[in-house]
Enzyme design. Structure first.
Site, PDB file in Angstrom:
ATOM      1  N   TYR A  73     -16.821 -15.571 -13.906  1.00 51.32           N
ATOM      2  CA  TYR A  73     -16.137 -16.205 -12.774  1.00 51.32           C
ATOM      3  C   TYR A  73     -14.706 -16.578 -13.154  1.00 51.32           C
ATOM      4  O   TYR A  73     -13.778 -16.442 -12.368  1.00 51.32           O
ATOM      5  CB  TYR A  73     -16.904 -17.457 -12.297  1.00 51.32           C
ATOM      6  CG  TYR A  73     -16.317 -17.989 -11.008  1.00 51.32           C
ATOM      7  CD1 TYR A  73     -16.743 -17.478  -9.781  1.00 51.32           C
ATOM      8  CD2 TYR A  73     -15.287 -18.933 -11.020  1.00 51.32           C
ATOM      9  CE1 TYR A  73     -16.174 -17.911  -8.597  1.00 51.32           C
ATOM     10  CE2 TYR A  73     -14.714 -19.367  -9.839  1.00 51.32           C
ATOM     11  CZ  TYR A  73     -15.165 -18.860  -8.625  1.00 51.32           C
ATOM     12  OH  TYR A  73     -14.595 -19.274  -7.469  1.00 51.32           O
ATOM     13  N   PHE A 125       7.494  -4.206   7.847  1.00 53.27           N
ATOM     14  CA  PHE A 125       6.182  -3.592   7.650  1.00 53.27           C
ATOM     15  C   PHE A 125       5.178  -4.451   8.410  1.00 53.27           C
ATOM     16  O   PHE A 125       5.290  -5.682   8.446  1.00 53.27           O
ATOM     17  CB  PHE A 125       5.788  -3.421   6.181  1.00 53.27           C
ATOM     18  CG  PHE A 125       4.501  -2.647   6.097  1.00 53.27           C
ATOM     19  CD1 PHE A 125       4.471  -1.296   6.387  1.00 53.27           C
ATOM     20  CD2 PHE A 125       3.300  -3.284   5.830  1.00 53.27           C
ATOM     21  CE1 PHE A 125       3.275  -0.583   6.410  1.00 53.27           C
ATOM     22  CE2 PHE A 125       2.102  -2.579   5.835  1.00 53.27           C
ATOM     23  CZ  PHE A 125       2.091  -1.225   6.130  1.00 53.27           C
ATOM     24  N   THR A 126       4.186  -3.796   9.001  1.00 53.42           N
ATOM     25  CA  THR A 126       3.280  -4.448   9.946  1.00 53.42           C
ATOM     26  C   THR A 126       2.655  -5.739   9.413  1.00 53.42           C
ATOM     27  O   THR A 126       2.825  -6.810   9.995  1.00 53.42           O
ATOM     28  CB  THR A 126       2.174  -3.451  10.334  1.00 53.42           C
ATOM     29  OG1 THR A 126       1.588  -2.932   9.136  1.00 53.42           O
ATOM     30  CG2 THR A 126       2.718  -2.292  11.150  1.00 53.42           C
ATOM     31  N   ASP A 216       8.833  -6.161  -2.005  1.00 51.50           N
ATOM     32  CA  ASP A 216       7.540  -5.565  -1.674  1.00 51.50           C
ATOM     33  C   ASP A 216       7.475  -4.345  -2.578  1.00 51.50           C
ATOM     34  O   ASP A 216       8.057  -3.299  -2.287  1.00 51.50           O
ATOM     35  CB  ASP A 216       7.450  -5.186  -0.195  1.00 51.50           C
ATOM     36  CG  ASP A 216       6.104  -4.522   0.116  1.00 51.50           C
ATOM     37  OD1 ASP A 216       5.465  -4.011  -0.830  1.00 51.50           O
ATOM     38  OD2 ASP A 216       5.705  -4.505   1.286  1.00 51.50           O
ATOM     39  N   LYS A 259      -1.605   1.628  -3.808  1.00 52.94           N
ATOM     40  CA  LYS A 259      -0.703   2.790  -3.718  1.00 52.94           C
ATOM     41  C   LYS A 259      -0.298   3.212  -5.141  1.00 52.94           C
ATOM     42  O   LYS A 259      -1.059   3.869  -5.821  1.00 52.94           O
ATOM     43  CB  LYS A 259       0.513   2.443  -2.857  1.00 52.94           C
ATOM     44  CG  LYS A 259       0.231   2.367  -1.356  1.00 52.94           C
ATOM     45  CD  LYS A 259      -0.386   1.092  -0.905  1.00 52.94           C
ATOM     46  CE  LYS A 259      -0.382   0.894   0.588  1.00 52.94           C
ATOM     47  NZ  LYS A 259      -1.114  -0.316   0.982  1.00 52.94           N
ATOM     48  N   ARG A 384       3.002   5.744  13.693  1.00 53.95           N
ATOM     49  CA  ARG A 384       3.956   4.742  13.216  1.00 53.95           C
ATOM     50  C   ARG A 384       5.101   4.696  14.229  1.00 53.95           C
ATOM     51  O   ARG A 384       6.215   5.142  13.981  1.00 53.95           O
ATOM     52  CB  ARG A 384       4.499   5.094  11.819  1.00 53.95           C
ATOM     53  CG  ARG A 384       3.468   5.144  10.716  1.00 53.95           C
ATOM     54  CD  ARG A 384       3.081   3.822  10.070  1.00 53.95           C
ATOM     55  NE  ARG A 384       2.231   2.961  10.850  1.00 53.95           N
ATOM     56  CZ  ARG A 384       1.609   1.874  10.344  1.00 53.95           C
ATOM     57  NH1 ARG A 384       1.728   1.565   9.074  1.00 53.95           N
ATOM     58  NH2 ARG A 384       0.883   1.109  11.112  1.00 53.95           N
ATOM     59  N   PHE A 451      -2.448  -1.595  16.357  1.00 54.42           N
ATOM     60  CA  PHE A 451      -2.647  -0.171  16.054  1.00 54.42           C
ATOM     61  C   PHE A 451      -3.991   0.114  15.391  1.00 54.42           C
ATOM     62  O   PHE A 451      -4.522   1.206  15.501  1.00 54.42           O
ATOM     63  CB  PHE A 451      -1.503   0.348  15.152  1.00 54.42           C
ATOM     64  CG  PHE A 451      -1.347  -0.421  13.875  1.00 54.42           C
ATOM     65  CD1 PHE A 451      -0.600  -1.580  13.832  1.00 54.42           C
ATOM     66  CD2 PHE A 451      -1.976  -0.010  12.717  1.00 54.42           C
ATOM     67  CE1 PHE A 451      -0.476  -2.311  12.647  1.00 54.42           C
ATOM     68  CE2 PHE A 451      -1.858  -0.722  11.536  1.00 54.42           C
ATOM     69  CZ  PHE A 451      -1.106  -1.887  11.509  1.00 54.42           C
TER      70      PHE A 451
HETATM   71  N1  PM9 Z   1       0.156  -0.031   3.730  1.00 55.07           N
HETATM   72  C1  PM9 Z   1      -0.349   2.051   4.690  1.00 55.07           C
HETATM   73  O1  PM9 Z   1      -1.168   2.848   5.154  1.00 55.07           O
HETATM   74  C2  PM9 Z   1      -2.154   0.327   4.594  1.00 55.07           C
HETATM   75  C3  PM9 Z   1      -2.331  -0.417   5.828  1.00 55.07           C
HETATM   76  S1  PM9 Z   1      -1.524   0.206   7.282  1.00 55.07           S
HETATM   77  C4  PM9 Z   1      -1.024  -1.274   7.951  1.00 55.07           C
HETATM   78  O2  PM9 Z   1       0.857   2.363   4.497  1.00 55.07           O
HETATM   79  C5  PM9 Z   1       3.564  -2.044   2.314  1.00 55.07           C
HETATM   80  C6  PM9 Z   1       4.887  -1.401   2.165  1.00 55.07           C
HETATM   81  C7  PM9 Z   1       2.462  -1.311   2.665  1.00 55.07           C
HETATM   82  C8  PM9 Z   1       1.203  -1.958   2.832  1.00 55.07           C
HETATM   83  C9  PM9 Z   1       0.067  -1.264   3.278  1.00 55.07           C
HETATM   84  C10 PM9 Z   1       1.143  -3.355   2.579  1.00 55.07           C
HETATM   85  C11 PM9 Z   1      -0.143  -4.093   2.726  1.00 55.07           C
HETATM   86  C12 PM9 Z   1       2.262  -4.026   2.240  1.00 55.07           C
HETATM   87  N2  PM9 Z   1       3.465  -3.363   2.104  1.00 55.07           N
HETATM   88  O3  PM9 Z   1      -2.922  -2.702   2.768  1.00 55.07           O
HETATM   89  O4  PM9 Z   1      -2.921  -5.123   2.349  1.00 55.07           O
HETATM   90  O5  PM9 Z   1       2.597  -0.017   2.867  1.00 55.07           O
HETATM   91  O6  PM9 Z   1      -3.052  -3.572   0.434  1.00 55.07           O
HETATM   92  O7  PM9 Z   1      -0.976  -3.771   1.678  1.00 55.07           O
HETATM   93  C13 PM9 Z   1      -0.761   0.736   4.298  1.00 55.07           C
HETATM   94  P1  PM9 Z   1      -2.564  -3.793   1.824  1.00 55.07           P
END
Ligand code: PM9
Length: 459
Positions: A73, A125-126, A216, A259, A384, A451
């Site tokens: 833990y 970014f969303t 980011d 990523k 997008r 979306f």
């Molecule tokens: N990106 C993508 O497909 C997954 C979710 S689509 C809303 O590109 C950036 C630049 C990203 C991103 C996720 C996140 C969030 C933050 N910044 O999906 O929570 O491209 O791990 O990261 C997606 P998490």
């Protein structure tokens, strides 16, 4: 001497069988999914280019690390390995693990943003923007104008427009700007990089006003590739060195490990700022888990630690990756398909406004195109455009982004160039009969991040 082609810097030792479907099946499936590719079952998809997030193939070294998960833990060995890897690769001293990138965005936004603050950024970014808004902030786009033009060939379309940033500081005052959020390899602009020169200038300007710079850093390795290729003085530097320099201009970073770090789940907040670290430790225990696991299993932290080292151990991985993205993009350009140029790092983006000029933006051309592409060839892509951009909180109307795109996102180390050939041909065939495609109307709309779950019907 002849120029030798480059190939994947790995060999394949496990496969997943793909299933092909008929056009009639796909017509039914997409209707059942409300014409939203997020709502398709993966089993109904032939080539899945929805996202590069959490879809990488891990290496044997990462899988071996999974077996060394120390599922304690508190104080897991894998946490120690993770913080050592973050310090080695990104340079930050302190790390708070989170279940994925948005977990880190949530914590950061809650700590730094007060009601009425403004958060400048190089395009939205969303999830990042939503967390800023939920914390009481307002996102302000300060990216250069070229980023909004799919046909501009500017080599660093991710750059911040310093005049726009200065104007915001003059208008609202620096005390209302807790930080600027700089995204590397800007996703919504088409996977476009920011230059080191621009980062240095942003840092200098922010220093003058006591504004933090938060990265980011989700796709910094890919951004580093473009710096090595395009920015004077970087040709002979390693990707690893450039990644460290990018991070050195910032006070901290939120990272989706799904990523660049080559894992299926994981993220973190990293910083050199002791105060920010202490505050993040207080919040992570509320929302994610103890500060030494942050919602991840020990094995997940180990895989992420190994993945981030692997991503920069040599330049070969990222070089191959971008080469593959270009392999697809160049086939589309050769067939006069409208795509965003320069071809970005993690994806090829179809320009739906030029692909389907007869569909007005409020009939969701990119959503329509993603659905039509799935029906055409079983390839899943991501909208997008106007759907992703959501609504203006004040007027209630849609936000109408200049970029109305469909993202063909390439998972890391998953598909071969033969798959890219199939994708290219599917897009080309669809383009030939584009006049037959008509728009969509939205029949179900969630309030936030619509979306993901919105549903549509043909107009
Ligand atoms: N990106 C993508 O497909 C997954 C979710 S689509 C809303 O590109 C950036 C630049 C990203 C991103 C996720 C996140 C969030 C933050 N910044 O999906 O929570 O491209 O791990 O990261 C997606 P998490």
């Amino acid at each position: 001497m002849s120029k030798r082609p480059i190939a994947e810097p790995y060999k394949i030792k496990m496969i997943q069988v793909l299933r092909q479907t008929t056009k009639e099946e796909r017509q039914r499936t997409i209707a059942t999914a409300g014409y939203n590719t997020f709502l398709l079952h993966s089993a109904d998809v032939y080539i899945d280019l929805l996202t590069d997030s959490g879809t990488s193939a891990m290496s044997d070294d990462q899988w071996a690390g999974m077996m060394l998960g120390d599922e304690a833990y508190a104080g897991s060995v894998n946490f120690d390995n993770l913080i050592a890897a973050v310090t080695e690769v990104y340079g930050y001293r302190y790390t708070v693990p989170t279940h994925q990138g948005r977990g880190a965005e949530h914590i950061l936004s809650q700590i730094l943003i007060k009601d009425g603050d403004y958060i400048p950024g190089n395009m939205y970014f969303t999830t990042t923007k939503l967390h800023q808004e939920l914390a009481g902030g307002t996102f302000v786009d300060v990216i250069i104008d070229e980023a909004h033009d799919p046909q501009s060939t500017h080599p660093f379309k991710g750059n911040v427009d310093l005049a726009k940033l200065q104007q915001l500081i003059d208008e609202v005052g620096p005390e209302k700007i807790p930080y600027i959020c700089i995204e590397t390899n800007v996703n919504m602009a088409g996977g476009q990089p920011v230059s080191l020169d621009n980062l240095r200038k942003v840092r200098d300007l922010c220093n003058q006003y006591g504004i933090k710079v938060i990265l980011d850093s989700t796709r910094t390795v890919e951004n580093a590739f473009f710096i090595q290729e395009r920015e004077a003085g970087n040709k002979n530097r390693s990707i690893k060195e450039i990644v460290r320099e990018i991070c050195s201009y910032t006070d901290g970073a939120t990272v989706s490990g799904k990523k660049d770090c080559l894992v299926n789940i994981g993220g973190f907040l990293a910083t050199d700022d002791e105060w920010l670290f202490e505050e993040a430790k207080k919040l992570v225990v509320i929302y994610e888990g103890l500060h030494t696991y942050g919602g991840l299993a020990g094995r997940d932290m180990e895989a992420m630690a190994r993945g981030m080292r692997e991503a920069v151990a040599t330049d070969d991985g990222v070089t191959w990756r971008i080469n593959q993205t270009r392999y697809l993009g160049e086939q589309l350009l050769a067939a006069d398909i409208p795509i965003v140029v320069p071809i970005g790092g993690h994806a090829v983006y179809l320009d739906a406004k030029r692909f389907l000029p007869h569909i007005p933006q409020d009939q969701f051309p990119a959503q329509t195109l993603a659905a039509a592409l799935y029906v055409e060839c079983g390839v899943r892509a991501m909208e997008r455009g106007i759907v992703s951009a959501g609504r203006n909180k004040e007027t209630g109307d849609h936000n109408y982004p200049q970029l109305e795109l469909v993202r063909l996102t390439i998972p890391r180390r998953v598909y071969t160039n033969s798959h890219m050939d199939v994708v290219a041909q599917g897009v080309i065939d669809l383009y030939a009969r584009r006049a037959e495609i008509s728009g969509l109307k939205m029949v179900y709309e969630p309030e936030d991040l619509r979306f993901f779950q919105a549903r549509f019907e043909p107009c």
